[in-house]
Scaffold this motif. Structure first.
Motif, short mmCIF file in Angstrom:
data_model
loop_
_atom_site.label_atom_id
_atom_site.label_comp_id
_atom_site.label_asym_id
_atom_site.label_seq_id
_atom_site.Cartn_x
_atom_site.Cartn_y
_atom_site.Cartn_z
N VAL A 255 0.93 -1.12 0.02
CA VAL A 255 0.09 -0.18 0.08
C VAL A 255 0.42 1.75 -0.36
O VAL A 255 0.40 1.99 -0.09
CB VAL A 255 -0.90 0.31 1.13
N GLU A 256 1.96 1.25 -0.28
CA GLU A 256 2.84 2.18 0.03
C GLU A 256 2.42 3.66 -1.10
O GLU A 256 2.69 4.36 -1.27
CB GLU A 256 4.30 1.99 -0.37
N PRO A 257 2.36 2.82 -2.26
CA PRO A 257 2.07 4.20 -3.87
C PRO A 257 0.18 4.15 -3.02
O PRO A 257 0.59 5.62 -2.55
CB PRO A 257 1.87 3.31 -4.76
N LEU A 258 -0.36 4.15 -2.46
CA LEU A 258 -1.84 4.45 -1.94
C LEU A 258 -1.11 5.73 -0.72
O LEU A 258 -1.83 7.07 -0.82
CB LEU A 258 -2.56 3.34 -1.64
N ASN A 259 -0.37 4.66 -0.08
CA ASN A 259 -0.66 6.38 1.12
C ASN A 259 0.69 7.36 0.46
O ASN A 259 -0.07 8.34 0.99
CB ASN A 259 0.51 5.49 2.26
N VAL B 156 -0.78 11.09 1.16
CA VAL B 156 0.18 12.16 2.31
C VAL B 156 -0.09 13.30 1.24
O VAL B 156 0.49 14.47 1.94
CB VAL B 156 1.81 11.35 2.58
N ASP B 157 0.54 12.54 0.00
CA ASP B 157 1.23 13.88 -0.99
C ASP B 157 -0.17 14.83 -1.07
O ASP B 157 -0.48 16.10 -1.03
CB ASP B 157 1.39 13.82 -2.65
#
Length: 84
Positions: free
Chosen positions: A23-27, A31-32
């Motif tokens: 889920v890093e890309p979604l996170n 955040v961005d």
């Protein structure tokens, strides 16, 4: 009988091992977006008059939902019972 197993791995390795999604890309996207919105509204937060004018603009249902969110958050934080 007691058995202890120590596993040395990173969180990414553990997620991959258990088949959990990355889920890093979604996170990063969330955040961005939150950072962008915070920067856009920075002057609003610094000006109390403008901030309260924006809060007052939330009428009826929106304000009620905000109150319910705050009540649920406070109830969850204190371990209190949920309101119906």
């Amino acid at each position: 009988m007691r058995l202890t197993i120590d596993i040395d791995c990173t969180p990414e390795e553990a997620r991959a091992f258990f088949g959990m999604p990355n889920v890093e890309p979604l996170n990063k996207m969330i955040v961005d977006e939150m950072t962008r919105r915070a920067k856009e509204n920075l002057d609003t937060l610094a000006d109390p008059e403008r901030f309260f004018a924006q809060m007052a603009a939330m009428s009826g249902k929106g304000f009620e939902q905000f109150q319910n969110l705050m009540a649920a958050t406070m109830g969850g934080a204190s371990g209190g019972a949920k309101r119906k």
